[in-house]
Write an enzyme that holds these catalytic residues in place. Structure first.
Site, PDB file in Angstrom:
ATOM      1  N   ARG A 177       4.389 -52.131  53.210  1.00 35.37           N
ATOM      2  CA  ARG A 177       3.741 -52.106  53.856  1.00 35.37           C
ATOM      3  C   ARG A 177       4.869 -52.339  55.091  1.00 35.37           C
ATOM      4  O   ARG A 177       4.850 -52.175  55.975  1.00 35.37           O
ATOM      5  CB  ARG A 177       2.936 -53.412  54.046  1.00 35.37           C
ATOM      6  CG  ARG A 177       1.469 -53.016  53.136  1.00 35.37           C
ATOM      7  CD  ARG A 177       0.917 -54.307  53.388  1.00 35.37           C
ATOM      8  NE  ARG A 177      -0.841 -53.980  53.192  1.00 35.37           N
ATOM      9  CZ  ARG A 177      -2.175 -54.500  52.813  1.00 35.37           C
ATOM     10  NH1 ARG A 177      -1.896 -55.689  53.295  1.00 35.37           N
ATOM     11  NH2 ARG A 177      -3.441 -53.546  52.454  1.00 35.37           N
TER      12      ARG A 177
ATOM     13  N   LYS B 268     -17.209 -52.600  43.261  1.00 33.90           N
ATOM     14  CA  LYS B 268     -19.097 -52.978  42.890  1.00 33.90           C
ATOM     15  C   LYS B 268     -19.211 -51.452  44.087  1.00 33.90           C
ATOM     16  O   LYS B 268     -18.444 -51.243  44.787  1.00 33.90           O
ATOM     17  CB  LYS B 268     -18.731 -54.166  44.541  1.00 33.90           C
ATOM     18  CG  LYS B 268     -18.345 -55.062  43.531  1.00 33.90           C
ATOM     19  CD  LYS B 268     -19.521 -56.720  44.396  1.00 33.90           C
ATOM     20  CE  LYS B 268     -17.799 -57.725  44.929  1.00 33.90           C
ATOM     21  NZ  LYS B 268     -18.307 -58.148  46.229  1.00 33.90           N
TER      22      LYS B 268
ATOM     23  N   GLY C  33      -5.930 -50.599  47.842  1.00 36.89           N
ATOM     24  CA  GLY C  33      -4.932 -51.210  47.042  1.00 36.89           C
ATOM     25  C   GLY C  33      -4.750 -51.364  45.513  1.00 36.89           C
ATOM     26  O   GLY C  33      -3.252 -50.895  45.124  1.00 36.89           O
TER      27      GLY C  33
ATOM     28  N   GLY D 145      -9.777 -52.139  53.347  1.00 39.87           N
ATOM     29  CA  GLY D 145     -10.603 -51.248  54.127  1.00 39.87           C
ATOM     30  C   GLY D 145     -11.156 -50.689  55.296  1.00 39.87           C
ATOM     31  O   GLY D 145     -12.465 -50.556  55.267  1.00 39.87           O
TER      32      GLY D 145
HETATM   33  P1  AMP Z   1     -12.106 -52.610  44.430  1.00 47.18           P
HETATM   34  O1  AMP Z   1     -11.669 -53.618  44.764  1.00 47.18           O
HETATM   35  O2  AMP Z   1     -13.540 -51.998  43.980  1.00 47.18           O
HETATM   36  O3  AMP Z   1     -11.804 -51.268  44.144  1.00 47.18           O
HETATM   37  O4  AMP Z   1     -12.731 -52.938  42.337  1.00 47.18           O
HETATM   38  C1  AMP Z   1     -11.155 -52.715  41.545  1.00 47.18           C
HETATM   39  C2  AMP Z   1     -11.482 -53.326  40.169  1.00 47.18           C
HETATM   40  O5  AMP Z   1     -12.357 -52.915  39.615  1.00 47.18           O
HETATM   41  C3  AMP Z   1     -10.352 -52.587  39.369  1.00 47.18           C
HETATM   42  O6  AMP Z   1      -9.576 -54.635  39.112  1.00 47.18           O
HETATM   43  C4  AMP Z   1     -10.267 -52.668  38.174  1.00 47.18           C
HETATM   44  O7  AMP Z   1     -10.387 -53.366  37.024  1.00 47.18           O
HETATM   45  C5  AMP Z   1     -12.107 -53.482  38.045  1.00 47.18           C
HETATM   46  N1  AMP Z   1     -12.899 -52.301  37.596  1.00 47.18           N
HETATM   47  C6  AMP Z   1     -13.269 -50.616  37.122  1.00 47.18           C
HETATM   48  N2  AMP Z   1     -13.702 -50.986  36.322  1.00 47.18           N
HETATM   49  C7  AMP Z   1     -14.414 -51.349  35.570  1.00 47.18           C
HETATM   50  C8  AMP Z   1     -15.131 -51.656  34.378  1.00 47.18           C
HETATM   51  N3  AMP Z   1     -15.861 -50.517  34.153  1.00 47.18           N
HETATM   52  N4  AMP Z   1     -15.521 -52.926  34.272  1.00 47.18           N
HETATM   53  C9  AMP Z   1     -14.924 -53.693  35.246  1.00 47.18           C
HETATM   54  N5  AMP Z   1     -14.650 -53.748  36.341  1.00 47.18           N
HETATM   55  C10 AMP Z   1     -13.627 -52.436  36.632  1.00 47.18           C
END
Ligand code: AMP
Length: 398
Positions: A40, A201, A353, A376
């Site tokens: 950054r 999520k 990120g 975001g």
């Molecule tokens: P986000 O912050 O929504 O981009 O989510 C990123 C996180 O999602 C990372 O830390 C990944 O380890 C997690 N992630 C991706 N696939 C899976 C999965 N199948 N089960 C649990 N966590 C996951």
């Protein structure tokens, strides 16, 4: 595409002017306050160098982390200033506040081409409250304001929004580059336009799916969010991470956009969340009882590859598996390699990120058409929302 007032405007006189530059140097710091990733800061350099060359007096603004309106010693800008000095090859003096008479005196003493960095804006609660009087005190420090903090432009904060009520305003080079890359992909994508979404999520991405389903040709879904979709199709997802209260929405999305959404066909299932877990590649509907899906499987990689290979515009946000654990990084790394290999034939945009960390882990940093600094902010743009930091730059000047 919105036309933003640019610091490259040839009528803009910069020499000798005090230019307030809102950067997004919200760098991660460890417990000792050392900068652990300088991306950054690197991204802030082009605008700073441009202004140094034009003999402006450069006053940098940033927030760091979430100190919550009070001074937190470990979140001072001191180490960021030191890191920036090294990268810029020029001394950057950190000041110990961002408003007030001492700051005003320090700025008055600046010579053209010099750079100072104001203390963490979020030490003042008024910053996040978009307080107009606080914004006025910031504005009073300079002649011109430049927003170069794309990563914070979804925040209606004083140094992003209200400040433009008080001082002539312009967009910096990074902000311009981000907006151009993201809006051109959304407004006039070369087709096929394929989006890849992963991450933890589905709730974070519902708005993105709804908006992009109108624009993209295909949306490929991986990460933990796939399990909420699988659940809505009646699959037993075992101990996989999913959101019970979003199953009905996932069902709606699948019904509404069934020709657009592409789900994995197999997953890497594990008996526990660990690198040395027992694992098996199974069909998406066959996760063993009590096991969890932690990555997309090889057949899904093939399926995604076939959807991506002819694409001319690709946007990717969110890892496809638990890439932090090597055992479950293969799917994410395979798709990262594939997309990076398409750069040139396709306009490839990545962001978020975790996606950037995954790409770095795969040794593919710099191999995409555009890597967004905004997590975001990027998602809100993809959702079709207006960004307050950008809106503040398009209102008519008073
Ligand atoms: P986000 O912050 O929504 O981009 O989510 C990123 C996180 O999602 C990372 O830390 C990944 O380890 C997690 N992630 C991706 N696939 C899976 C999965 N199948 N089960 C649990 N966590 C996951």
């Amino acid at each position: 595409m919105v036309k933003l007032p640019s610091i490259k405007d040839k009528d803009l006189e910069l020499s000798g002017k005090v230019v307030l530059v809102r950067t997004g140097m919200d760098v991660p710091l460890d417990a000792n306050g050392s900068v652990t990733d300088d991306t950054r800061i690197m991204e802030a350099l082009p605008t700073i160098e441009y202004l140094v060359k034009r003999e402006a007096k450069i006053v940098l603004l940033t927030h760091i982390n979430r100190p919550g309106g009070k001074v937190v010693e470990s979140q001072r800008v001191t180490t960021t200033a030191a890191k920036l000095s090294g990268l810029l090859g020029k001394e950057v003096e950190p000041l110990n506040d961002c408003i007030g008479s001492d700051v005003e005196a320090a700025i008055k003493a600046m010579k053209p081409g010099e750079v100072v960095l104001l203390e963490n804006l979020r030490f003042h609660g008024e910053e996040e409250a978009n307080d107009d009087a606080f914004a006025g005190q910031l504005a009073k420090l300079g002649d011109i304001y430049v927003n170069d903090a794309f990563s914070n432009s979804h925040r209606s904060h004083a140094s992003m929004a209200a400040i433009t009520n008080h001082i002539p305003f312009y967009a910096g080079l990074l902000l311009e580059k981000e907006i151009k890359a993201l809006t051109s992909s959304l407004e006039k994508p070369k087709r096929p336009f394929v989006v890849v979404l992963g991450g933890a999520k589905v709730s974070d991405k519902i708005g993105v799916i709804r908006n992009l389903a109108q624009k993209a040709d295909k949306i490929l879904v991986g990460g933990a969010m796939m399990f909420t979709f699988f659940k809505s199709r009646g699959f037993d997802v075992g101990a996989s991470k999913f959101e019970p209260d979003k199953v009905a929405i996932a069902d709606d999305l699948l019904n509404e956009f069934d020709t657009k959404l592409v789900l994995p066909v197999d997953v890497v299932a594990a008996d526990r969340f660990a690198n040395d877990a027992k694992t098996e590649i199974v069909a998406a509907s066959e996760i063993p009882k009590g096991w969890m899906g932690l990555d997309i499987g090889p057949e899904s990689v093939k399926l995604f590859s076939s959807e991506l290979s002819g694409a001319r515009t690709i946007i990717w946000n969110g890892p496809l598996g638990v890439f932090e654990l090597d055992r479950f990084a293969d799917g994410t790394i395979a798709i990262a390699k594939l997309i990076s290999g398409l750069t040139g034939m396709a306009f490839t945009v990545i962001g978020g990120g975790d996606t950037l960390s995954a790409v770095e882990k795969a040794g593919l940093k710099g191999k995409f058409s555009h890597a967004s600094t905004g997590g975001g902010a990027m998602l809100e743009l993809l959702e079709g929302k207006e960004l307050p930091g950008v809106v503040a730059l398009v209102k008519p000047e008073a």
